[in-house]
Design a protein around this motif. Structure first.
Motif, PDB file in Angstrom:
ATOM      1  N   PRO B   9       0.823  -1.208   0.000  1.00  0.00           N
ATOM      2  CA  PRO B   9       0.000   0.000   0.000  1.00  0.00           C
ATOM      3  C   PRO B   9       0.860   1.263   0.000  1.00  0.00           C
ATOM      4  CG  PRO B   9       0.039  -0.996   2.172  1.00  0.00           C
ATOM      5  CD  PRO B   9       0.743  -1.952   1.267  1.00  0.00           C
ATOM      6  N   GLU B  14      -4.701   3.073   3.295  1.00  0.00           N
ATOM      7  CA  GLU B  14      -4.831   1.942   2.374  1.00  0.00           C
ATOM      8  C   GLU B  14      -4.387   0.644   3.065  1.00  0.00           C
ATOM      9  OE1 GLU B  14      -2.932   0.792  -1.865  1.00  0.00           O
ATOM     10  OE2 GLU B  14      -2.881   2.938  -1.378  1.00  0.00           O
ATOM     11  N   ALA B  15      -3.329   0.739   3.857  1.00  0.00           N
ATOM     12  CA  ALA B  15      -2.826  -0.438   4.571  1.00  0.00           C
ATOM     13  C   ALA B  15      -3.877  -0.954   5.546  1.00  0.00           C
ATOM     14  CB  ALA B  15      -1.536  -0.092   5.313  1.00  0.00           C
ATOM     15  N   LEU B  18      -6.696  -2.673   3.748  1.00  0.00           N
ATOM     16  CA  LEU B  18      -6.298  -4.020   3.313  1.00  0.00           C
ATOM     17  C   LEU B  18      -6.398  -5.000   4.484  1.00  0.00           C
ATOM     18  CD1 LEU B  18      -3.245  -3.137   1.066  1.00  0.00           C
ATOM     19  CD2 LEU B  18      -5.220  -4.470   0.319  1.00  0.00           C
TER      20      LEU B  18
END
Lengths: 150, 265
Positions: B9, B14-15, B18
């Motif tokens: 990411p 975003e991480a 996920l």
């Protein structure tokens, strides 16, 4: 599969790798660069040492997928380098299995410390490179000698 | 190693997304513990979220605290001029982790998140009353480091920074396993204006403070003050390297050596 693009010894490389493929496997099995040796495969021995974006790493503990966009240098990037020549002259190798890793570690030390490198520091920093036949004295002498010419 | 998916990411948000999207997803930082773990098939994540180029590697000092980004490699801490000037014991500790190649990859955030009972950083975090900042909240190290390979981290939570309280002086001493470099017992001693904190790693299932030794050192910060003082062996680790009694004795000895490093006598 992970699509990766990296530079290995100055050459652009594109590959498609499973996540579980290690950098050492990519180098040896996909790219045929078998100068990088795999000794223990448990990140202890240092025979698989290469430079990843300019830093010495154990390629058996790095995922190839994580090297997308990276610059990798292996023992094959050198030819008749003064350190290789000094290793021979100082008998810094016997069976030669650990040698590629020792040379890559030695170059990393020389690049960082230049002529301020001492024999004690070299011995300390060779901690991650295990040699089971010739001992370390010749390696230390070879790395030291080349560092003084930088 | 079992095959798994991989993602790198670009942002922390975003991480986290996920991690939330897949309950068997796992974070990967430097990978110096986790890649060998995967290779031994001791873990089977369905997705690896690679944080190695995402987390901050910044190191800064302000108002008596040293703040280090979770992505700082051990080598960053070892060589940092700021750390060497403000908290040299931490630079020393970082330089004792693994070997140069391992220190080039392994991160402080990864080490604290893994909380290996024999790792080095947890002792510094506990002795220096560290605040551990994550994508969700802040924790005191004493709470965060909750058990053997256990922390208070949720599955979708990522350590971003560690903030150490700068002591008057400190030292770390460890008795390392010859094969692995991990601590059989290690002691981080920190002396503050009004406090002394001693954190022991390697000896127990999780890093802990040695109350008796702290009390003795508060009275007299000198190696002789530790004469006859002990650590209770009950509950400490016993394995092929050392049994609990030996580890308890070793932890006291490492504390003495750390104090000796500070006082020079």
């Amino acid at each position: 599969m992970n699509k990766i693009s990296l530079t290995v010894n100055g050459n652009k490389v594109e590959a498609s790798v499973e996540t579980r493929v290690l950098l050492s496997q990519l180098l040896r099995e996909e790219l045929g660069l078998t100068g990088t040796h795999v000794g223990c495969d448990t990140s202890q021995c240092g025979a698989c040492t290469v430079h990843l974006d300019g830093e010495a790493v154990k390629s058996c503990s790095v995922l190839a997928a994580a090297c997308d966009g990276a610059k990798v240098e292996t023992i094959e990037s050198l030819s008749d380098h003064p350190l290789q020549e000094a290793m021979v002259r100082h008998q810094g190798l016997q069976c030669g299995f650990c040698t590629p890793g020792v040379v890559m570690s030695g170059l990393d030390m020389i690049r960082r410390h230049g002529s301020s490198l001492t024999r004690e520091r070299i011995a300390e920093e060779l901690e991650g490179n295990i040699c089971r036949c010739t001992g370390y004295r010749g390696m230390v002498d070879a790395i030291y000698e080349v560092s003084q010419d930088v | 190693m079992y095959e798994t998916a991989y993602a790198r990411p670009r942002t922390l948000e975003e991480a986290v997304e996920l991690l939330q999207s897949d309950e068997d997803a796992k974070c990967l930082a430097g990978g110096m513990t986790y890649v060998p773990t995967l290779k031994q098939r001791l873990a089977m994540p369905s997705l690896l979220v690679d944080l190695s180029r995402l987390l901050s590697r910044d190191i800064a000092v302000a108002d008596g605290f040293l703040t280090i980004g979770a992505g700082a490699r051990h080598v960053d801490v070892q060589r940092s001029q700021i750390v060497r000037e403000t908290l040299p014991a931490l630079a020393e500790l970082a330089g004792l982790i693994g070997d140069p190649m391992v220190r080039n990859r392994g991160t402080i955030g990864g080490s604290l998140s893994n909380n290996d009972p024999a790792a080095d950083y947890p002792s510094a975090a506990l002795a220096l009353d560290a605040q551990i900042t994550t994508t969700k909240q802040q924790y005191a190290a004493a709470d965060f480091l909750s058990g053997m390979f256990e922390t208070l981290l949720d599955d979708d939570e990522i350590v971003t920074h560690v903030r150490f309280k700068i002591p008057v002086c400190a030292a770390y001493s460890k008795f390392a396993s010859k094969a692995s470099g991990y601590a059989v017992a290690g002691a981080f001693v920190a002396r503050f204006d009004d406090d002394v904190r001693v954190a022991i790693t390697g000896a127990g299932p999780c890093v802990f403070r040695a109350d008796q030794l702290e009390e003795a050192l508060k009275g007299d910060f000198n190696v002789w003050a530790l004469k006859g003082k002990t650590i209770e062996p009950e509950g400490l680790l016993s394995d092929m390297h050392a049994d609990a009694e030996y580890r308890a004795a070793l932890a006291v000895e490492m504390t003495k050596r750390a104090v000796h490093q500070i006082t020079g006598a």
